[in-house]
Scaffold this motif. Structure first.
Motif, PDB file in Angstrom:
ATOM      1  N   ARG A 146     -44.452   0.173  93.843  1.00  0.00           N
ATOM      2  CA  ARG A 146     -43.214   0.535  93.158  1.00  0.00           C
ATOM      3  C   ARG A 146     -42.053  -0.317  93.640  1.00  0.00           C
ATOM      4  N   ALA A 156     -44.273  10.179  84.642  1.00  0.00           N
ATOM      5  CA  ALA A 156     -43.072  10.108  83.811  1.00  0.00           C
ATOM      6  C   ALA A 156     -43.098  11.199  82.734  1.00  0.00           C
ATOM      7  N   ALA A 168     -41.801  -3.385  91.781  1.00  0.00           N
ATOM      8  CA  ALA A 168     -41.642  -3.178  90.334  1.00  0.00           C
ATOM      9  C   ALA A 168     -42.978  -3.138  89.611  1.00  0.00           C
ATOM     10  N   ALA A 204     -43.872   0.646  82.158  1.00  0.00           N
ATOM     11  CA  ALA A 204     -42.896   0.400  83.223  1.00  0.00           C
ATOM     12  C   ALA A 204     -42.717   1.599  84.147  1.00  0.00           C
ATOM     13  N   TRP A 205     -43.204   2.765  83.729  1.00  0.00           N
ATOM     14  CA  TRP A 205     -43.166   3.939  84.599  1.00  0.00           C
ATOM     15  C   TRP A 205     -44.594   4.234  85.032  1.00  0.00           C
ATOM     16  N   ALA A 208     -38.700  -4.146  85.636  1.00  0.00           N
ATOM     17  CA  ALA A 208     -39.988  -3.812  85.031  1.00  0.00           C
ATOM     18  C   ALA A 208     -39.865  -3.721  83.510  1.00  0.00           C
ATOM     19  N   THR A 226     -32.197  -3.526  89.132  1.00  0.00           N
ATOM     20  CA  THR A 226     -32.977  -2.541  89.880  1.00  0.00           C
ATOM     21  C   THR A 226     -34.455  -2.801  89.583  1.00  0.00           C
ATOM     22  N   ARG A 227     -35.329  -2.177  90.374  1.00  0.00           N
ATOM     23  CA  ARG A 227     -36.766  -2.364  90.155  1.00  0.00           C
ATOM     24  C   ARG A 227     -37.167  -1.931  88.747  1.00  0.00           C
ATOM     25  N   LYS A 228     -36.648  -0.799  88.301  1.00  0.00           N
ATOM     26  CA  LYS A 228     -37.036  -0.298  86.985  1.00  0.00           C
ATOM     27  C   LYS A 228     -36.473  -1.175  85.874  1.00  0.00           C
ATOM     28  N   GLN A 229     -35.251  -1.653  86.018  1.00  0.00           N
ATOM     29  CA  GLN A 229     -34.681  -2.554  85.015  1.00  0.00           C
ATOM     30  C   GLN A 229     -35.510  -3.830  84.913  1.00  0.00           C
ATOM     31  N   ALA A 231     -45.804  -0.413  88.409  1.00  0.00           N
ATOM     32  CA  ALA A 231     -46.123   1.005  88.252  1.00  0.00           C
ATOM     33  C   ALA A 231     -47.588   1.220  88.597  1.00  0.00           C
ATOM     34  N   THR A 246     -32.169   3.256  80.793  1.00  0.00           N
ATOM     35  CA  THR A 246     -32.492   2.022  81.511  1.00  0.00           C
ATOM     36  C   THR A 246     -32.221   0.794  80.648  1.00  0.00           C
TER      37      THR A 246
END
Length: 231
Positions: free
Chosen positions: A21, A183, A24, A178-179, A156, A151-154, A26, A193
């Motif tokens: 995680r 989720a 980035a 991406a999750w 991804a 950010t990591r999620k952005q 999942a 996001t």
């Protein structure tokens, strides 16, 4: 990138998931072979990390199942054995790479990134589109030469959108890729996001919303959609 990690040691499995995680990536966890087969049947994964010695169907059985499937994915085997015969048998079953326990998490991430690049051999290792430069290996993004901190999620989410080459990606697919399995399918995390990502990338907006369908990278997009909204 979404990875299935099949590992029956809970502490190690959770450490791998948490570490991926941070990179980035999942990761979904399966502690036995039966669970792994169920998850492979209902989810789409880019890669699989398999421990050979697990309860139920073994890592070898899972590897054979993946290789025989309609859409096989690269396999990285985890093993406590480093004998040549063990490595050879794993490769014969369809493993693409091996990592012997104990291992450094950074090495696992590097190997997964390398496998992902080989999987998409027709995709350049660094994407460039409309002044946007995305380097998945170094996790760096530049817009017109300006470094963009994400950010990591952005990152991804951006990685999935850019890899689509202008194709539309639905919110459901973004959530899936991406999750991870935890989720909430009813969450508005994708919209939030994407909106934050638009703002980070700056104007003119590169991420276009296709009403009722999803999102895509559109070099010509300048529709005036506010960064915090999605049409």
């Amino acid at each position: 990138m979404r990875v299935l990690v099949v590992e029956d040691e809970p502490d190690l499995a959770e450490a791998i998931r948490d570490g991926l995680r941070l990179a980035a990536i999942a990761a979904d966890l399966a502690g036995d072979g039966d669970t792994a087969l169920e998850m492979l049947a209902v989810n789409n994964y880019d890669l699989a990390v398999l421990d050979r010695d697990i309860p139920g169907p073994s890592g070898n059985d899972i590897a054979a199942h993946i290789v025989a499937s309609a859409k096989p994915i690269p396999i990285l085997m985890l093993t406590a054995a480093d004998r040549l015969d063990d490595l050879a048998s794993g490769f014969e079953l369809g493993a693409d790479d091996y990592l012997t326990k104990p291992f450094e998490l950074r090495e696992l991430v590097l190997r997964l990134r390398a496998l992902d690049r080989r999987r998409a051999h027709n995709r350049p290792p660094v994407w460039e589109i409309a002044g946007l430069r995305v380097d998945p290996f170094r996790r760096e993004v530049y817009r017109d030469g300006r470094y963009v901190a994400l950010t990591r999620k952005q990152f991804a989410v951006l990685e999935v959108l850019v890899a689509a080459g202008g194709g539309v990606i639905s919110a459901e697919e973004l959530l899936e890729r991406a999750w991870d399995e935890n989720a909430d399918p009813f969450t508005n995390a994708v919209r939030i996001t994407v909106s934050a990502l638009r703002k980070r990338l700056g104007e003119p907006w590169l991420i276009a919303t296709v009403p009722g369908v999803g999102y895509r990278i559109d070099p010509a997009s300048s529709d005036g959609t506010p960064a915090g909204e999605a049409r």
